[in-house]
Every structure is written in structure tokens, then in C-alpha cells.
Scaffold this active site. Structure first.
Site, PDB file in Angstrom:
ATOM      1  CG  ASN A  83      43.473  63.069  22.448  1.00  0.00           C
ATOM      2  OD1 ASN A  83      42.504  62.371  22.734  1.00  0.00           O
ATOM      3  ND2 ASN A  83      43.448  64.389  22.554  1.00  0.00           N
ATOM      4  CD  GLU A 125      35.741  65.933  14.641  1.00  0.00           C
ATOM      5  OE1 GLU A 125      36.095  64.986  15.374  1.00  0.00           O
ATOM      6  OE2 GLU A 125      35.141  66.926  15.076  1.00  0.00           O
ATOM      7  CB  SER A 171      37.306  64.682  18.773  1.00  0.00           C
ATOM      8  OG  SER A 171      36.357  65.708  18.936  1.00  0.00           O
ATOM      9  CG  ASP A 186      39.874  67.002  11.779  1.00  0.00           C
ATOM     10  OD1 ASP A 186      40.688  66.146  12.165  1.00  0.00           O
ATOM     11  OD2 ASP A 186      39.673  68.069  12.387  1.00  0.00           O
ATOM     12  CG  HIS A 190      40.547  62.052  17.391  1.00  0.00           C
ATOM     13  ND1 HIS A 190      41.173  62.016  18.618  1.00  0.00           N
ATOM     14  CD2 HIS A 190      40.040  63.299  17.260  1.00  0.00           C
ATOM     15  CE1 HIS A 190      41.032  63.180  19.216  1.00  0.00           C
ATOM     16  NE2 HIS A 190      40.352  63.984  18.409  1.00  0.00           N
ATOM     17  CE  LYS A 249      43.873  65.717  19.181  1.00  0.00           C
ATOM     18  NZ  LYS A 249      42.869  66.476  18.476  1.00  0.00           N
TER      19      LYS A 249
END
Ligand SMILES: *Cc1c(COP(=O)(O)O)cnc(C)c1O
Length: 391
Positions: free
Chosen positions: A46, A174, A178, A203, A206, A237
Site C-alpha cells: 500500500n 471507508e 480496501s 476512513d 486508501h 499507506k
């Protein structure tokens, strides 16, 4: 005495092809990594911008290591923090265009600490069914009632919110998922949360460093952060370092500083790690070159996959690209074929996901040749002749 019980449990995992082993690197994180004496072209990290081994980060970390030493020695509420910790909290607040920020030791620690602090007994959390394990665990630790809504299904969320009563309402999702690499419907989430006077817990693990010129999903959608919005993210990440953060209104951050147990009851991050995170933020703020390269790679590889007819759901622009299979066995077979060709793209199996898959993770460091090689091996052709294999 316990031998037989755990033997049985491990045997059970092995029978279902779900037993895993840890494979450690002999090299830094990067485009090419060394494992067990061989090198692999790496599609499993990541480290989206390739910052984990960037000289600017390591130089900042080395300086802080010399200035402040190794361990922090105590929690932030005692003497664990340094002036760098406060500086990073202000930097992350500026980066996310919010009042204030709060540092945690990991993104995992944010989710399991913040959700139970926000939603108490009598409150309600609405959680997307595909949310990361750390959000699920945060929900489990909260005394609130939990409703799980169908993945990215805004009508379902709206109706659940409409039929709930009383207490603080928190919608947890998210932004970039992910394991699927798809993006939450943030515009609709903003509307629905405002309509039902719910907090939106986003969240951005990513999306930070990936979407919205690196600033994340809110910037990507051109939305204005507001008091109902609580953003979390991680430095581990795209930012190439370690640690989690919350960016929110001053009031919420002040409350969390006094209530999130994973902030209070743990030793602060070492200054070296904090300095590396600061360096990463300033690289992204200074220019979007890496973020653009990542985006170009993601779009290009998705086009290649479409051409080989691999996966029908490859539209989009995030660097997480799932190649889904119908069985764990088939997934492991393809992962094995890649491994033999010097490509590391590991299989992700239940219980991490329901549908087994290869989770292809692209970075700004990958070259066009890397992407072509991966696509051709996935297409079952072996490496294309004109493409040189990764060193
Ligand atoms: C990785 C991840 C986390 C945890 O972040 P760490 O800093 O690695 O602990 C939280 N949420 C999501 C969606 C993640 O993918």
C-alpha cells in the site's frame, strides 16, 4: 494439554486452504522486493507513492532519531510527545482543511478507539457491510447499537437512519474500499448525514495520498468539510510512514483527546516516525507529480485488464484492483503462476474477503513494462516476448 485443540484448529484451516504464512522481505519496500533470496516485482504493498523508502523521509527520521532518541517513553498525555507530534497534528489538520488533528499509533488504533468514544450506550452506528476489520472491531467495542447497511447502498442507509430513534448517530464507511478499490458515494453520504443529523465517520486510509491531489476523498468530490464530518487516515499507506490520525472540528478532537482509549492508554509514537510523516505530507503538498503518476498507472492497468477481458468491474481510478476468482484453489493457482514468473501479487482469502481474489496494488514506482508483464501473465500468456522481466 491444549496441543490437540490448536492442532485441530490449524488442521481445519489447512484443509480449507486458509492457512497462511508470513513472508518477510530482505529489501526495502518498493517496486522490486527480495524474498527468500529471489526478487519479485511487487504488487502487494500500500506504499502507493513509493515514499516508504524515500530519502527525504529517511533523512527526516534520522535527524529526529538523533535529536529525540528512539522511544517516546510515555503516552502523549504524560511526556511522550515532542514538538514534532504537535506539528504533525497541525499539518494534518491543514492538509485535510480541518480545525484540528489527533495522532494515534496506527489506523487500526484510530478505528477501535474513536468509534467506541463517539457512540456510547443508547447511540447508533451505521456501518457499510464491506468496512475494514478495524471498523468492525471499533463497532464491536462500542456499546452502541450497530446496523450494517448493504455495500454503498444509499437507499438502504437512508431508510435505516429514518427508522432509528434517539442518541448520537454515526455513519461509518471507508472512502476507497480496501479490497475492492471502489469509492463510496460521498456526495450522497453528505446529504443523507445532514438530513438525519448524523456524524459521518470517514476512513480515508486508501484515499489519502491517492485521491483529490493526495488530500483524500473529500477533496476528490469537491465537498466542503463540515462539523458533522470526522475523517481518519493513516500514515502507513501512501504516506510511507506509520501512525493514524483523525482530522475533525476542534470540539470533536478535544473530546477524543479526552476519551479515545487507544490515544490515552498507549505510548506515543517515536519522534523519528512522526518526522517521516511530516516529510511525506510536505512532499505531497509541494507537488502532485507522484499522485498523478499513480493515477495514470491505475487507469492504464485497468484498461489493460479490460482488454484481456479479465474483470468486468475495472472502471475507476484507484490503485486497488481486485481480480476475483470463484474458488480459493484457483486464486492460489494463479498467485503461484505469478510467483513463478517473479511477480508478487498475493491471494486474499476468506475471512478477509468473501470472494477470493488477487489484490493488485499499484504504485507510482511501477513502470509501463511492469504493468504489461502483469497483464500478460494474468491473461495466461506468460511474459510477453518484448517485455523484459523485472530484475
Ligand atoms: C490499513 C487500514 C487501516 C489500518 O491502518 P494501519 O495504519 O495499517 O493500522 C484502517 N482502515 C482501513 C480501511 C485500512 O485499509
Amino acid at each position: 494439554m491444549f496441543g490437540a485443540i490448536f492442532d485441530e484448529r490449524i488442521k481445519n484451516l489447512k484443509e480449507r486452504n486458509l492457512h497462511r504464512v508470513v513472508r518477510d522481505r530482505e529489501s526495502p519496500q518498493g517496486r522490486v522486493i527480495g524474498i527468500e533470496g529471489r526478487t519479485y516485482c511487487n504488487f502487494s504493498s500500500n506504499d502507493y507513492l513509493g515514499l516508504a523508502h524515500d530519502e527525504r523521509l529517511t533523512a527526516a527520521a534520522v535527524k529526529a532519531l538523533k535529536d529525540f532518541g528512539c522511544g517516546a517513553g510515555s503516552s502523549r498525555l504524560l511526556s511522550g510527545g515532542t514538538c514534532l507530534h504537535g506539528e504533525l497534528e497541525r499539518a494534518v489538520a491543514r492538509f485535510k482543511r480541518r480545525d484540528d488533528g489527533l495522532l494515534f499509533n496506527s489506523g487500526y488504533a484510530v478505528n477501535i478507539g474513536v468509534l467506541p468514544a463517539l457512540a456510547l450506550s443508547g447511540d447508533v452506528i451505521f456501518s457499510d457491510e464491506l468496512n475494514h476489520a478495524s471498523i468492525i472491531d471499533g463497532c464491536r467495542l462500542s456499546k452502541a447499537r450497530i446496523y450494517v447497511y448493504r455495500h454503498n447502498d444509499m437507499e438502504h442507509l437512508d431508510s435505516l437512519l429514518g427508522s432509528s430513534s434517539g442518541g448520537v448517530k454515526v455513519v461509518a464507511t471507508e472512502s476507497v474500499f480496501s479490497m475492492d478499490g471502489d469509492v463510496a458515494n460521498l456526495k450522497e453520504l453528505f446529504k443523507i448525514c445532514k438530513k438525519h443529523e448524523a456524524l459521518l465517520y470517514l476512513d480515508d486510509a486508501h484515499a489519502t495520498g491517492v485521491l483529490g491531489q493526495g488530500r483524500g476523498s473529500v477533496e476528490h468530490f469537491g465537498l466542503a468539510p463540515d462539523d458533522f464530518l470526522i475523517q481518519m487516515g493513516t500514515f502507513s499507506k501512501a504516506l510511507g510512514s506509520m501512525g493514524g490520525f483523525v482530522a475533525a472540528s476542534g470540539q470533536i478532537v478535544d473530546y477524543l483527546r479526552n476519551s479515545a482509549r487507544t490515544f490515552i492508554y498507549t505510548t506515543a509514537l517515536p519522534a523519528s516516525v512522526v518526522a517521516a510523516s511530516l516529510a511525506a505530507l510536505s512532499i505531497i503538498e509541494a507537488g502532485t507529480e507522484l499522485v498523478c503518476t499513480l493515477r495514470d498507472n491505475s487507469i492504464q492497468f485497468r484498461e489493460m485488464l479490460k482488454r484481456i477481458g479479465g474483470n468486468s468491474e475495472v472502471g475507476g481510478e484507484t490503485p486497488i484492483i481486485p481480480v476475483v476468482f470463484s474458488s480459493v484453489e484457483e486464486t492460489l493457482q494463479v498467485a503461484g503462476r505469478l510467483w513463478n514468473e517473479g511477480i508478487y501479487a498475493p491471494a486474499i482469502r476468506p475471512p478477509t474477503v468473501t470472494m477470493p481474489r488477487l489484490r493488485i496494488s499499484l504504485t507510482a514506482l511501477h513502470t509501463k513494462e511492469d504493468l504489461t508483464l502483469l497483464a500478460s501473465v494474468l491473461a495466461g500468456n506468460g511474459p510477453a516476448k518484448e517485455v523484459s522481466q523485472c530484475p
